[in-house]
Design a protein around this motif. Structure first.
Motif, PDB file in Angstrom:
ATOM      1  N   ALA A 295      -4.209  -8.693  -1.913  1.00 31.57           N
ATOM      2  CA  ALA A 295      -4.378  -7.932  -0.666  1.00 31.57           C
ATOM      3  C   ALA A 295      -5.806  -8.022  -0.169  1.00 31.57           C
ATOM      4  N   TYR A 296      -6.744  -7.954  -1.091  1.00 30.85           N
ATOM      5  CA  TYR A 296      -8.175  -8.041  -0.756  1.00 30.85           C
ATOM      6  C   TYR A 296      -8.507  -9.408  -0.148  1.00 30.85           C
ATOM      7  N   VAL A 297      -8.026 -10.470  -0.792  1.00 26.65           N
ATOM      8  CA  VAL A 297      -8.281 -11.823  -0.287  1.00 26.65           C
ATOM      9  C   VAL A 297      -7.657 -12.007   1.087  1.00 26.65           C
ATOM     10  N   MET A 298      -6.476 -11.429   1.304  1.00 22.54           N
ATOM     11  CA  MET A 298      -5.767 -11.579   2.563  1.00 22.54           C
ATOM     12  C   MET A 298      -6.236 -10.592   3.629  1.00 22.54           C
ATOM     13  N   LYS A 299      -7.263  -9.804   3.280  1.00 26.35           N
ATOM     14  CA  LYS A 299      -7.843  -8.824   4.214  1.00 26.35           C
ATOM     15  C   LYS A 299      -6.810  -7.820   4.724  1.00 26.35           C
ATOM     16  N   MET A 300      -5.903  -7.415   3.830  1.00 24.67           N
ATOM     17  CA  MET A 300      -4.951  -6.361   4.162  1.00 24.67           C
ATOM     18  C   MET A 300      -5.656  -5.011   4.126  1.00 24.67           C
ATOM     19  N   ASP A 301      -5.072  -4.016   4.771  1.00 22.13           N
ATOM     20  CA  ASP A 301      -5.567  -2.645   4.656  1.00 22.13           C
ATOM     21  C   ASP A 301      -5.246  -2.169   3.234  1.00 22.13           C
ATOM     22  N   LEU A 302      -6.289  -1.896   2.453  1.00 22.66           N
ATOM     23  CA  LEU A 302      -6.089  -1.613   1.032  1.00 22.66           C
ATOM     24  C   LEU A 302      -5.431  -0.260   0.791  1.00 22.66           C
ATOM     25  N   SER A 303      -5.684   0.692   1.645  1.00 22.18           N
ATOM     26  CA  SER A 303      -5.008   1.995   1.505  1.00 22.18           C
ATOM     27  C   SER A 303      -3.513   1.837   1.763  1.00 22.18           C
ATOM     28  N   GLU A 304      -3.171   1.037   2.765  1.00 24.98           N
ATOM     29  CA  GLU A 304      -1.756   0.774   3.029  1.00 24.98           C
ATOM     30  C   GLU A 304      -1.124   0.000   1.878  1.00 24.98           C
ATOM     31  N   ALA A 305      -1.883  -0.950   1.301  1.00 29.62           N
ATOM     32  CA  ALA A 305      -1.361  -1.722   0.172  1.00 29.62           C
ATOM     33  C   ALA A 305      -1.067  -0.808  -1.009  1.00 29.62           C
ATOM     34  N   ALA A 306      -1.976   0.134  -1.294  1.00 26.72           N
ATOM     35  CA  ALA A 306      -1.762   1.079  -2.389  1.00 26.72           C
ATOM     36  C   ALA A 306      -0.527   1.942  -2.134  1.00 26.72           C
ATOM     37  N   ALA A 307      -0.344   2.345  -0.890  1.00 25.92           N
ATOM     38  CA  ALA A 307       0.824   3.164  -0.535  1.00 25.92           C
ATOM     39  C   ALA A 307       2.123   2.379  -0.746  1.00 25.92           C
ATOM     40  N   ILE A 308       2.088   1.076  -0.476  1.00 28.63           N
ATOM     41  CA  ILE A 308       3.273   0.247  -0.695  1.00 28.63           C
ATOM     42  C   ILE A 308       3.594   0.156  -2.185  1.00 28.63           C
ATOM     43  N   LEU A 309       2.563   0.005  -3.014  1.00 29.70           N
ATOM     44  CA  LEU A 309       2.780  -0.063  -4.460  1.00 29.70           C
ATOM     45  C   LEU A 309       3.386   1.234  -4.997  1.00 29.70           C
ATOM     46  N   GLU A 310       3.100   2.328  -4.337  1.00 32.41           N
ATOM     47  CA  GLU A 310       3.676   3.607  -4.763  1.00 32.41           C
ATOM     48  C   GLU A 310       5.191   3.654  -4.559  1.00 32.41           C
ATOM     49  N   THR A 311       5.725   2.746  -3.779  1.00 33.33           N
ATOM     50  CA  THR A 311       7.171   2.723  -3.505  1.00 33.33           C
ATOM     51  C   THR A 311       7.922   1.733  -4.390  1.00 33.33           C
ATOM     52  N   MET A 312       7.214   1.041  -5.302  1.00 36.02           N
ATOM     53  CA  MET A 312       7.876   0.045  -6.140  1.00 36.02           C
ATOM     54  C   MET A 312       8.948   0.683  -7.017  1.00 36.02           C
ATOM     55  N   LYS A 313      10.020  -0.038  -7.232  1.00 39.26           N
ATOM     56  CA  LYS A 313      11.092   0.399  -8.111  1.00 39.26           C
ATOM     57  C   LYS A 313      11.053  -0.433  -9.391  1.00 39.26           C
TER      58      LYS A 313
END
Length: 462
Positions: A295-313
């Motif tokens: 996510a960092y390399v791809m310049k994603m919003d890191l807070s949004e990336a963390a929120a997505i990981l919180e939804t992993m099953k």
């Protein structure tokens, strides 16, 4: 997908032995049973089968062309293309097709965690991109090309898990896929039958980093000493993740929440990012850190990336928690096993059974070569060290695990060795009292999932 027969012949460097009626091909397959009208059929030779024996079936199901390395009798309406090696030709076609697309392609390998990391990275991409990923275990010299041949114009990113059990295989996979980002999660004793020792495992995994171009990025687990050494072999940009303050993505804190997953705190560019990861086991914090590095390399919003990981099953057969009607927790970790993944699973078992009876049900770890007996004995040592209550074993190396457990304090009453899964299942059912925490784990070839299915059937589940 759609491509011309001429383009295909050039890509695979083949010789047209018979020109068929159709000049446009609509898909690629290696399985005659799944062939559709318009497909190109590759006659792949495997250990248990030879695709040349199924060319006629593929044609009967609608294949427009077949790629072969020996003579076959095919109706005149179908093209026959001869190549030196059909597996190489499949990779060559996938390489040609992949290079038609200018997109980010993340290649992920490692002894453990590559599937989980792949799924995390794909979930991050899916938030803003149309992403292609390989499904299940299609991650080898057949699966990766077939995945890449599914690329379409609407895709803007791809995430590809890569596996190997011989040196040279990752070099070839990277050659085919041309990754823009390469991730090595860790190096551990696995596939020793084909590679000999962990040093050779590291050398083989390092082929991914060697293949990266100077404008690509290599993402490495700095907490793994073998993986850390591999950065000397790449000309790509380097991003490190791990517990050291020198890492670009630093793991500041990991807190296990028994059966609820883990709390993770990272530091990225001097910013702290905290999130709850609903997956069992501290080891998944490193998988999440690797995904956040992408996510960092791809310049994603890191807070949004963390929120997505919180939804992993949880993933099927990978420390998958299953709640039985009698109140017991069944940890289904039957997808595969090597020494490091088994030790991590045992840690999870211990953490999930603070107030219940802990039962480890273990099958053999395969492909460990000459070190098989000693590595299985190490697992027994670990079971005893963690004070697991009961140990149920099946497989050729069950006695080695039992030996290690007894050496370190487990009693003969705690250790149960069986010659068949059915015997183990019957004894395990008698042992279960309700409110147990049960780990079932073993290499894929041990079919330990049958034990999980039997325990669920006892509960009245299909």
């Amino acid at each position: 997908m759609q491509f011309s027969g001429d383009d295909m012949v050039n890509a695979v460097q083949g010789v047209v032995m018979q020109q068929g009626e159709q000049t446009q091909l609509l898909g690629v397959t290696i399985d005659s049973r799944k062939t559709r009208a318009g497909d190109l059929f590759f006659a792949i030779q495997g250990a248990q089968f030879d695709g040349h024996d199924f060319c006629r079936e593929a044609v009967d199901r609608g294949a427009f062309a077949v790629v072969v390395s020996r003579s076959v009798e095919i109706p005149q309406k179908v093209s026959v293309i001869n190549v030196k090696d059909t597996l190489t030709a499949l990779g060559d076609l996938a390489s040609w097709w992949r290079r038609r697309f200018s997109l980010s392609l993340v290649a992920i390998t490692g002894s453990n965690g590559k599937t989980t990391t792949k799924e995390m990275v794909a979930a991050l991409f899916e938030h803003t991109e149309r992403v292609l990923k390989n499904e299940g275990n299609v991650n080898n010299l057949v699966g990766v090309p077939l995945t890449l041949l599914q690329l379409e114009e609407h895709h803007t990113a791809a995430v590809v898990e890569m596996a190997m059990n011989r040196s040279g295989e990752l070099k070839r996979l990277a050659e085919i896929a041309a990754p823009t980002i390469g991730v090595i999660t860790n190096i551990a004793p696995a596939h020793l039958e084909g590679l000999g020792d962990i040093e050779h495992v590291a050398q083989a995994k390092g082929e991914l980093f060697e293949a990266l171009s100077s404008d690509a990025t290599a993402i490495v687990n700095s907490d793994d000493p073998f993986a850390q050494k591999l950065i000397k072999r790449t000309k790509a940009n380097i991003i490190r993740y791990g517990s050291s303050p020198e890492c670009d993505i630093q793991l500041l804190n990991i807190e296990e929440k028994e059966r609820e997953g883990i709390e993770v705190t990272l530091r990225i560019d001097q910013k702290k990012i905290h999130f709850h990861l609903p997956l069992l086991g501290k080891h998944n914090a490193w998988n999440a850190a690797a995904a956040m590095a992408v996510a960092y390399v791809m310049k994603m919003d890191l807070s949004e990336a963390a929120a997505i990981l919180e939804t992993m099953k949880s993933f099927r057969m990978r420390l998958q928690p299953l709640h039985l009607k009698n109140g017991s927790l069944l940890l289904n970790d039957t997808y595969n096993a090597n020494p490091s993944s088994t030790k991590a699973a045992l840690e999870v078992l211990k953490n999930c059974s603070h107030h219940t009876t802990s039962i480890a049900v273990l099958g053999d770890m395969l492909e460990l070569g000459k070190q098989s007996a000693s590595l299985h004995e190490e697992i027994g040592n670990e079971v005893a060290r963690l004070r697991i209550d009961h140990l149920f074993l099946v497989g050729d190396f069950a006695s080695s695990v039992a030996k290690g457990a007894q050496k370190h304090g487990m009693t003969s009453e705690q250790i149960n060795v069986f010659t068949t899964r059915d015997e183990l299942i019957r004894a395990l059912r008698e042992q279960m009292s309700g409110q147990d925490c049960i780990l079932v784990k073993g290499s894929r070839g041990m079919k330990m999932e049958e034990i999980v299915a039997a325990l669920q059937q006892q509960e009245g589940k299909p």
